[in-house]
Write a protein that holds these residues in place. Structure first.
Motif, PDB file in Angstrom:
ATOM      1  N   ASN A  86      43.224  51.447  39.122  1.00 42.29           N
ATOM      2  CA  ASN A  86      42.277  50.318  39.061  1.00 42.29           C
ATOM      3  C   ASN A  86      42.492  49.335  40.202  1.00 42.29           C
ATOM      4  OD1 ASN A  86      41.266  51.289  36.601  1.00 42.29           O
ATOM      5  ND2 ASN A  86      42.748  50.114  35.424  1.00 42.29           N
ATOM      6  N   ILE A  87      43.759  49.034  40.524  1.00 40.16           N
ATOM      7  CA  ILE A  87      44.008  48.006  41.530  1.00 40.16           C
ATOM      8  C   ILE A  87      43.466  48.466  42.883  1.00 40.16           C
ATOM      9  CG2 ILE A  87      46.331  48.702  42.285  1.00 40.16           C
ATOM     10  CD1 ILE A  87      45.267  45.123  41.334  1.00 40.16           C
TER      11      ILE A  87
ATOM     12  N   THR B  96      41.431  36.010  41.921  1.00 43.18           N
ATOM     13  CA  THR B  96      41.885  37.225  42.616  1.00 43.18           C
ATOM     14  C   THR B  96      41.396  37.263  44.057  1.00 43.18           C
ATOM     15  OG1 THR B  96      39.959  38.279  41.660  1.00 43.18           O
ATOM     16  CG2 THR B  96      42.052  38.649  40.545  1.00 43.18           C
TER      17      THR B  96
ATOM     18  N   THR C 155      50.826  43.527  38.302  1.00 43.38           N
ATOM     19  CA  THR C 155      49.592  43.874  37.594  1.00 43.38           C
ATOM     20  C   THR C 155      49.850  44.925  36.526  1.00 43.38           C
ATOM     21  OG1 THR C 155      47.275  44.540  37.764  1.00 43.38           O
ATOM     22  CG2 THR C 155      48.848  45.617  39.271  1.00 43.38           C
TER      23      THR C 155
ATOM     24  N   ASP D 104      40.856  50.501  43.321  1.00 42.36           N
ATOM     25  CA  ASP D 104      39.388  50.347  43.220  1.00 42.36           C
ATOM     26  C   ASP D 104      39.000  48.887  43.398  1.00 42.36           C
ATOM     27  OD1 ASP D 104      38.921  52.774  40.472  1.00 42.36           O
ATOM     28  OD2 ASP D 104      39.381  53.007  42.620  1.00 42.36           O
ATOM     29  N   TYR D 105      39.723  48.016  42.714  1.00 43.04           N
ATOM     30  CA  TYR D 105      39.331  46.597  42.680  1.00 43.04           C
ATOM     31  C   TYR D 105      39.447  45.952  44.061  1.00 43.04           C
ATOM     32  CZ  TYR D 105      39.008  41.720  41.333  1.00 43.04           C
ATOM     33  OH  TYR D 105      38.603  40.413  41.243  1.00 43.04           O
TER      34      TYR D 105
ATOM     35  N   ILE E  71      40.098  43.257  35.230  1.00 43.56           N
ATOM     36  CA  ILE E  71      39.483  44.133  36.237  1.00 43.56           C
ATOM     37  C   ILE E  71      39.214  45.541  35.699  1.00 43.56           C
ATOM     38  CG2 ILE E  71      40.600  42.789  38.073  1.00 43.56           C
ATOM     39  CD1 ILE E  71      42.404  45.264  38.559  1.00 43.56           C
ATOM     40  N   SER E  72      39.450  45.791  34.408  1.00 42.70           N
ATOM     41  CA  SER E  72      39.163  47.125  33.858  1.00 42.70           C
ATOM     42  C   SER E  72      39.075  47.046  32.333  1.00 42.70           C
ATOM     43  CB  SER E  72      40.313  48.077  34.190  1.00 42.70           C
ATOM     44  OG  SER E  72      41.451  47.738  33.385  1.00 42.70           O
TER      45      SER E  72
ATOM     46  N   GLN F 176      36.733  47.385  46.296  1.00 42.48           N
ATOM     47  CA  GLN F 176      35.413  46.900  45.870  1.00 42.48           C
ATOM     48  C   GLN F 176      35.202  45.453  46.327  1.00 42.48           C
ATOM     49  OE1 GLN F 176      35.447  47.696  41.771  1.00 42.48           O
ATOM     50  NE2 GLN F 176      33.666  46.397  41.292  1.00 42.48           N
ATOM     51  N   ASN F 177      36.290  44.687  46.419  1.00 39.58           N
ATOM     52  CA  ASN F 177      36.184  43.273  46.798  1.00 39.58           C
ATOM     53  C   ASN F 177      36.625  43.025  48.229  1.00 39.58           C
ATOM     54  OD1 ASN F 177      35.495  41.686  44.139  1.00 39.58           O
ATOM     55  ND2 ASN F 177      36.883  43.342  43.568  1.00 39.58           N
TER      56      ASN F 177
END
Ligand code: GSH
Length: 352
Positions: free
Chosen positions: A170-171, A151, A206, A173-174, A232-233, A177-178
């Motif tokens: 989630n996407i 990813t 996704t 957040d992910y 991722i979740s 976060q990255n």
């Protein structure tokens, strides 16, 4: 006169209390809550399922008869309520329309890969998640031609996602976060979303891993696409109902637990009758309704509800393998969806 009576009543009360403590009393017929009342009066269970293109989980066959993992969960609930797996109406809902449909009573239960989350289970949305039927996690699918194996290689990607989902949240957040940037391509209709991805209008598709495995089977060239290893979740998926009806909650929960328990006890569609006739193990006899009154305790139409469910669909493992397993186009391993005795997360509280 009065003194004696008090004494007499005192002693009688003590005896009654002792008796109640010693032997569990016969179950008082559970009061059907509003939801279950409506279902019984209507004579059918309205089951919200995904639209017609979710292989393995819920798809109408050539005769228009719905088949799949989520479909059999609903038919099993209908056996517990009516002792008849046919007393179900399947109502296709989208990720956007599912919760309004449930709140409004257009459907009684969602059986469509809906994730159990705090906000959905809260006093705001007022839904209940009686039991988890599939432990999943969000994943990302990309075309092989991108040569992306991780990813972290997706900085600046366009990402196809459905609205009203944990996926969408989630996407964001992910990627944040990255420290990765992305452009969401939000399309409500699952078929349209898949076609957009298939046509290259977005780099990434996704969703929950199992949903991606299902959608991949519908792509023009499924082999040209890879689901990246990252999850991722957490996505614990389960039948979703409205809050406020304890009996319906129990019926849904113990229907799912019966499927899990049956697999744990090695009871299958093929051997359930033979086991019911010969079992000496009280745990097995209680589950199958040969002794005890578990069925009555949850308001099931028949004390043998679990036996009828296993006779109709088999145990959890049989349903999984029939629709989602390694011998199906989805090719899913049991993984977290194995029973606890085999290292999975599926665990049923004792039916006693
Ligand atoms: N589990 C996540 C994602 C659910 C989800 O995206 N489901 C999709 C894909 S399986 C769906 O049901 N689509 C049906 C449709 O839109 O017709 C959630 O509960 O938010």
């Amino acid at each position: 006169m009065k003194l004696f009576n008090i004494k007499a009543t005192g002693v009688a009360a003590a005896v009654a209390a002792l008796a109640a403590f010693a032997v569990p009393s016969m179950p008082t017929p559970a009061e059907a809550g509003a939801a279950l009342d409506a279902i019984k009066q209507r004579g059918t269970l309205r089951c919200g399922v995904q639209g017609p293109s979710n292989p393995g989980f819920g798809v109408p066959n050539a005769q228009g008869r719905w088949e799949g993992f989520n479909v059999e969960i609903c038919r099993a609930i209908a056996i517990t309520i009516f002792n008849d797996p046919e007393k179900v109406q399947f109502v296709p809902v989208t990720t956007q329309s599912r919760f309004p449909a449930l709140s409004a009573g257009e459907v009684d239960v969602l059986s469509n890969n809906t994730t159990w989350t705090l906000t959905r289970d809260s006093n705001v949305n007022r839904f209940n998640f009686p039991a988890v039927v599939f432990y999943d996690g969000q994943a990302l699918m990309v075309p092989r031609r991108l040569n992306v194996t991780d990813t972290r290689g997706l900085d600046g990607a366009t990402v196809c996602v459905q609205p009203g989902t944990t996926t969408e949240l989630n996407i964001t957040d992910y990627f944040r976060q990255n420290n990765l940037r992305f452009t969401p391509v939000v399309i409500e209709a699952l078929d349209e979303l898949r076609r957009a991805y298939d046509a290259g209008r977005c780099d990434v598709f996704t969703n929950d891993f199992a949903a991606l495995a299902a959608q991949r089977t519908l792509l023009t060239n499924p082999r040209d696409h890879v689901i990246l290893p990252a999850r991722i979740s957490k996505e614990p998926l389960g039948p979703t109902i409205r809050q406020g009806d304890e009996e319906f909650t129990n019926i849904v929960a113990w229907t799912v637990f019966a499927l899990i328990d049956a697999e744990e006890m090695g009871i299958t569609r093929a051997n359930v009758d033979q086991i019911a006739a010969s079992a000496t193990n009280p745990v097995v006899r209680r589950l199958l309704g040969v002794e005890g009154n578990m069925g009555e305790s949850i308001g099931a139409a028949d004390r043998g509800y679990a036996r009828a469910i296993i006779k109709a669909f088999g145990n959890y493992g049989e349903i999984f393998e029939r629709h989602l397993g390694t011998q199906t186009p989805l090719g899913l391993e049991r993984g977290m969806n194995n029973i606890w005795t085999r290292g999975g997360l599926l665990y049923a509280p004792p039916a006693r």
